[in-house]
Write a protein that holds these residues in place. Structure first.
Motif, mmCIF file in Angstrom:
data_model
loop_
_atom_site.group_PDB
_atom_site.id
_atom_site.type_symbol
_atom_site.label_atom_id
_atom_site.label_comp_id
_atom_site.label_asym_id
_atom_site.label_seq_id
_atom_site.Cartn_x
_atom_site.Cartn_y
_atom_site.Cartn_z
ATOM 1 N N ALA A 158 0.856 -1.191 0.000
ATOM 2 C CA ALA A 158 0.000 0.000 0.000
ATOM 3 C C ALA A 158 0.892 1.242 0.000
ATOM 4 O O ALA A 158 0.908 2.032 0.945
ATOM 5 N N SER A 159 1.662 1.394 -1.062
ATOM 6 C CA SER A 159 2.640 2.482 -1.153
ATOM 7 C C SER A 159 1.968 3.840 -1.023
ATOM 8 O O SER A 159 0.827 4.035 -1.446
ATOM 9 N N THR A 160 2.718 4.790 -0.470
ATOM 10 C CA THR A 160 2.189 6.129 -0.246
ATOM 11 C C THR A 160 2.990 7.177 -0.994
ATOM 12 O O THR A 160 4.213 7.039 -1.145
ATOM 13 N N GLU A 189 -4.638 2.112 -1.801
ATOM 14 C CA GLU A 189 -4.807 0.784 -2.375
ATOM 15 C C GLU A 189 -3.494 0.019 -2.302
ATOM 16 O O GLU A 189 -2.414 0.618 -2.261
ATOM 17 N N ALA A 190 -3.589 -1.296 -2.283
ATOM 18 C CA ALA A 190 -2.412 -2.161 -2.309
ATOM 19 C C ALA A 190 -2.234 -2.688 -3.727
ATOM 20 O O ALA A 190 -3.168 -3.255 -4.307
ATOM 21 N N LEU A 191 -1.034 -2.507 -4.281
ATOM 22 C CA LEU A 191 -0.771 -2.857 -5.671
ATOM 23 C C LEU A 191 0.408 -3.802 -5.792
ATOM 24 O O LEU A 191 1.336 -3.770 -4.984
ATOM 25 N N THR A 192 0.374 -4.646 -6.821
ATOM 26 C CA THR A 192 1.524 -5.482 -7.161
ATOM 27 C C THR A 192 2.480 -4.667 -8.026
ATOM 28 O O THR A 192 2.116 -3.608 -8.565
ATOM 29 N N ALA A 194 3.340 -5.352 -11.012
ATOM 30 C CA ALA A 194 2.734 -5.271 -12.343
ATOM 31 C C ALA A 194 1.670 -4.183 -12.404
ATOM 32 O O ALA A 194 1.535 -3.487 -13.422
ATOM 33 N N ASP A 195 0.897 -4.032 -11.326
ATOM 34 C CA ASP A 195 -0.097 -2.951 -11.284
ATOM 35 C C ASP A 195 0.575 -1.589 -11.433
ATOM 36 O O ASP A 195 0.074 -0.698 -12.136
ATOM 37 N N LYS A 196 1.710 -1.420 -10.771
ATOM 38 C CA LYS A 196 2.406 -0.132 -10.817
ATOM 39 C C LYS A 196 3.004 0.127 -12.198
ATOM 40 O O LYS A 196 2.942 1.250 -12.705
ATOM 41 N N VAL A 197 3.562 -0.912 -12.800
ATOM 42 C CA VAL A 197 4.099 -0.750 -14.160
ATOM 43 C C VAL A 197 2.972 -0.373 -15.119
ATOM 44 O O VAL A 197 3.147 0.481 -15.997
ATOM 45 N N ALA A 198 1.799 -0.981 -14.960
ATOM 46 C CA ALA A 198 0.661 -0.646 -15.820
ATOM 47 C C ALA A 198 0.252 0.814 -15.646
ATOM 48 O O ALA A 198 -0.101 1.504 -16.616
ATOM 49 N N ALA A 199 0.305 1.321 -14.402
ATOM 50 C CA ALA A 199 -0.042 2.721 -14.156
ATOM 51 C C ALA A 199 0.978 3.657 -14.791
ATOM 52 O O ALA A 199 0.623 4.707 -15.344
ATOM 53 N N ILE A 200 2.247 3.288 -14.716
ATOM 54 C CA ILE A 200 3.283 4.097 -15.365
ATOM 55 C C ILE A 200 3.099 4.076 -16.878
ATOM 56 O O ILE A 200 3.288 5.093 -17.562
ATOM 57 N N ALA A 201 2.707 2.920 -17.420
ATOM 58 C CA ALA A 201 2.453 2.825 -18.862
ATOM 59 C C ALA A 201 1.336 3.771 -19.279
ATOM 60 O O ALA A 201 1.435 4.470 -20.295
ATOM 61 N N ARG A 202 0.263 3.817 -18.495
ATOM 62 C CA ARG A 202 -0.837 4.722 -18.820
ATOM 63 C C ARG A 202 -0.397 6.182 -18.719
ATOM 64 O O ARG A 202 -0.796 7.011 -19.528
ATOM 65 N N ALA A 203 0.402 6.485 -17.726
ATOM 66 C CA ALA A 203 0.832 7.867 -17.516
ATOM 67 C C ALA A 203 1.770 8.347 -18.609
ATOM 68 O O ALA A 203 1.740 9.520 -18.995
ATOM 69 N N THR A 204 2.588 7.445 -19.125
ATOM 70 C CA THR A 204 3.570 7.838 -20.141
ATOM 71 C C THR A 204 3.074 7.593 -21.563
ATOM 72 O O THR A 204 3.665 8.108 -22.517
ATOM 73 N N GLY A 205 2.034 6.789 -21.698
ATOM 74 C CA GLY A 205 1.583 6.436 -23.034
ATOM 75 C C GLY A 205 2.505 5.446 -23.717
ATOM 76 O O GLY A 205 2.445 5.270 -24.935
ATOM 77 N N ARG A 206 3.344 4.761 -22.935
ATOM 78 C CA ARG A 206 4.280 3.799 -23.496
ATOM 79 C C ARG A 206 3.791 2.371 -23.260
ATOM 80 O O ARG A 206 3.063 2.088 -22.309
ATOM 81 N N ASP A 207 4.211 1.465 -24.132
ATOM 82 C CA ASP A 207 3.890 0.045 -24.010
ATOM 83 C C ASP A 207 4.955 -0.592 -23.115
ATOM 84 O O ASP A 207 6.053 -0.934 -23.575
ATOM 85 N N LEU A 208 4.654 -0.751 -21.837
ATOM 86 C CA LEU A 208 5.611 -1.279 -20.873
ATOM 87 C C LEU A 208 5.215 -2.692 -20.449
ATOM 88 O O LEU A 208 4.041 -3.044 -20.450
ATOM 89 N N ARG A 209 6.216 -3.472 -20.058
ATOM 90 C CA ARG A 209 5.980 -4.857 -19.655
ATOM 91 C C ARG A 209 6.539 -5.095 -18.258
ATOM 92 O O ARG A 209 7.573 -4.532 -17.872
ATOM 93 N N PHE A 210 5.861 -5.978 -17.542
ATOM 94 C CA PHE A 210 6.422 -6.487 -16.298
ATOM 95 C C PHE A 210 6.646 -7.983 -16.466
ATOM 96 O O PHE A 210 5.731 -8.707 -16.878
ATOM 97 N N VAL A 242 8.182 -10.549 3.013
ATOM 98 C CA VAL A 242 7.370 -9.338 3.158
ATOM 99 C C VAL A 242 6.114 -9.665 3.961
ATOM 100 O O VAL A 242 5.354 -10.567 3.595
ATOM 101 N N PRO A 243 5.875 -8.970 5.075
ATOM 102 C CA PRO A 243 4.694 -9.288 5.885
ATOM 103 C C PRO A 243 3.404 -8.844 5.205
ATOM 104 O O PRO A 243 3.394 -7.881 4.411
ATOM 105 N N ALA A 244 2.338 -9.529 5.517
ATOM 106 C CA ALA A 244 1.043 -9.204 4.910
ATOM 107 C C ALA A 244 0.581 -7.802 5.285
ATOM 108 O O ALA A 244 -0.215 -7.184 4.567
ATOM 109 N N THR A 245 1.107 -7.267 6.382
ATOM 110 C CA THR A 245 0.669 -5.948 6.850
ATOM 111 C C THR A 245 1.014 -4.822 5.883
ATOM 112 O O THR A 245 0.387 -3.765 5.929
ATOM 113 N N VAL A 246 1.994 -5.043 4.986
ATOM 114 C CA VAL A 246 2.352 -3.961 4.065
ATOM 115 C C VAL A 246 1.261 -3.736 3.015
ATOM 116 O O VAL A 246 1.303 -2.746 2.278
#
Length: 289
Positions: A158-160, A189-192, A194-210, A242-246
């Motif tokens: 759940a990065s801030t 929200e808690a993201l994987t 891959a979720d974060k790479v997808a968000a960066i792809a949308r923000a940059t308009g680039r086709d990115l892969r995880f 990594v603990p589940a609490t993160v």
């Protein structure tokens, strides 16, 4: 009312300084080197001192009403071992309020937590689960290959947004009302990965892969990148445990600031230019605003 900010040139500290300045506060920023002191923003009073050498802090603490104290020092983020001395000096200097960037869990105290809790200061521990800015570690790979390759792809955090953490700290320091509390700060929200790479792809308009790696694939990749064996072992062990609490989302930002925390998509849009080179055309779209 002077506020001392330690770690003022770091990922979080510079945002704390900026927020306090925007609020019209008198800011004193602690740094270990005169060169960094000279580079402080206009309106900031620089102070040179080292948290690992409390005797160097007397001038920095003089006349200070509130302090933001980082709980770790150096490139290796070693726990601050001089907390008791610093806390005593802060009390003697007339400091009233303190925020401490540390876990603050009584069950895992390293001396700093006990010293702060036993003091007469109005203390608040601030603990971010993970900074969204940590994904800037992917920037070189994304610019070069449009791909992020990591193990333990299912881990969720759940990065801030570091600006939210800074806003929480500034609010606690200037308004009070949070004495004796431990605030765990997360995003909404808690993201994987891959979720974060997808968000960066949308923000940059680039086709990115995880690409998810096995432990052996990660070892081979990191060895090829020149990592030392102890660094490889540390990272694999850290991610494997990594603990589940993160992944647990907290209401801290909403409760302290009266607004929802920023999303990773918002963070990615604000930092999109860091993930492409001048020759990589950013696609227009509402998610890049």
């Amino acid at each position: 009312m002077t506020i001392l900010v330690t770690g003022a040139t770091g990922t979080l500290g510079r945002h704390v300084v900026d927020r306090l300045l925007r609020d019209g506060r008198q800011v004193r920023a602690l740094t270990r080197t005169p060169a960094a002191a000279a580079a402080m923003p206009a309106g900031v009073e620089p102070a040179v001192g080292d948290l690992t050498e409390p005797r160097t802090l007397a001038a920095a603490l003089a006349g200070v009403h509130a302090v933001h104290l980082i709980g770790a020092t150096g490139q290796d983020h070693a726990p601050l071992r001089t907390g008791p001395e610093i806390t005593a000096m802060a009390e003697a200097a007339g400091v009233r309020r303190i925020t401490v960037l540390a876990e603050g869990d009584e069950g895992s105290d390293d001396g700093l937590g006990r010293a702060v809790r036993d003091s007469a200061l109005e203390w608040t521990f601030i603990w971010p689960i993970d900074y969204m800015a940590n994904t800037l570690g992917w920037a070189d790979a994304i610019r070069a290959t449009a791909e992020v390759r990591e193990p333990y792809a299912s881990r969720r955090t759940a990065s801030t947004d570091e600006r939210d953490v800074a806003d929480v700290i500034a609010t606690v320091l200037t308004r009070g009302g949070h004495a004796g509390r431990r605030h765990v700060v997360t995003g909404p929200e808690a993201l994987t990965p891959a979720d974060k790479v997808a968000a960066i792809a949308r923000a940059t308009g680039r086709d990115l892969r995880f690409t998810a790696l096995t432990d052996d694939q990660a070892r081979s990749q990191w060895r090829a990148d020149g990592w030392p064996e102890e660094g490889i072992a540390f990272m694999l062990d850290m991610w494997a445990t990594v603990p589940a609490t993160v992944a647990e989302v907290t209401p801290t930002v909403e409760r302290v600031l009266g607004r929802p925390p920023r999303t990773f998509a918002q963070w990615a849009a604000a930092h999109a230019d860091l993930f492409f080179t001048d020759s990589q055309q950013k696609m227009p779209g509402e998610n890049t605003q």
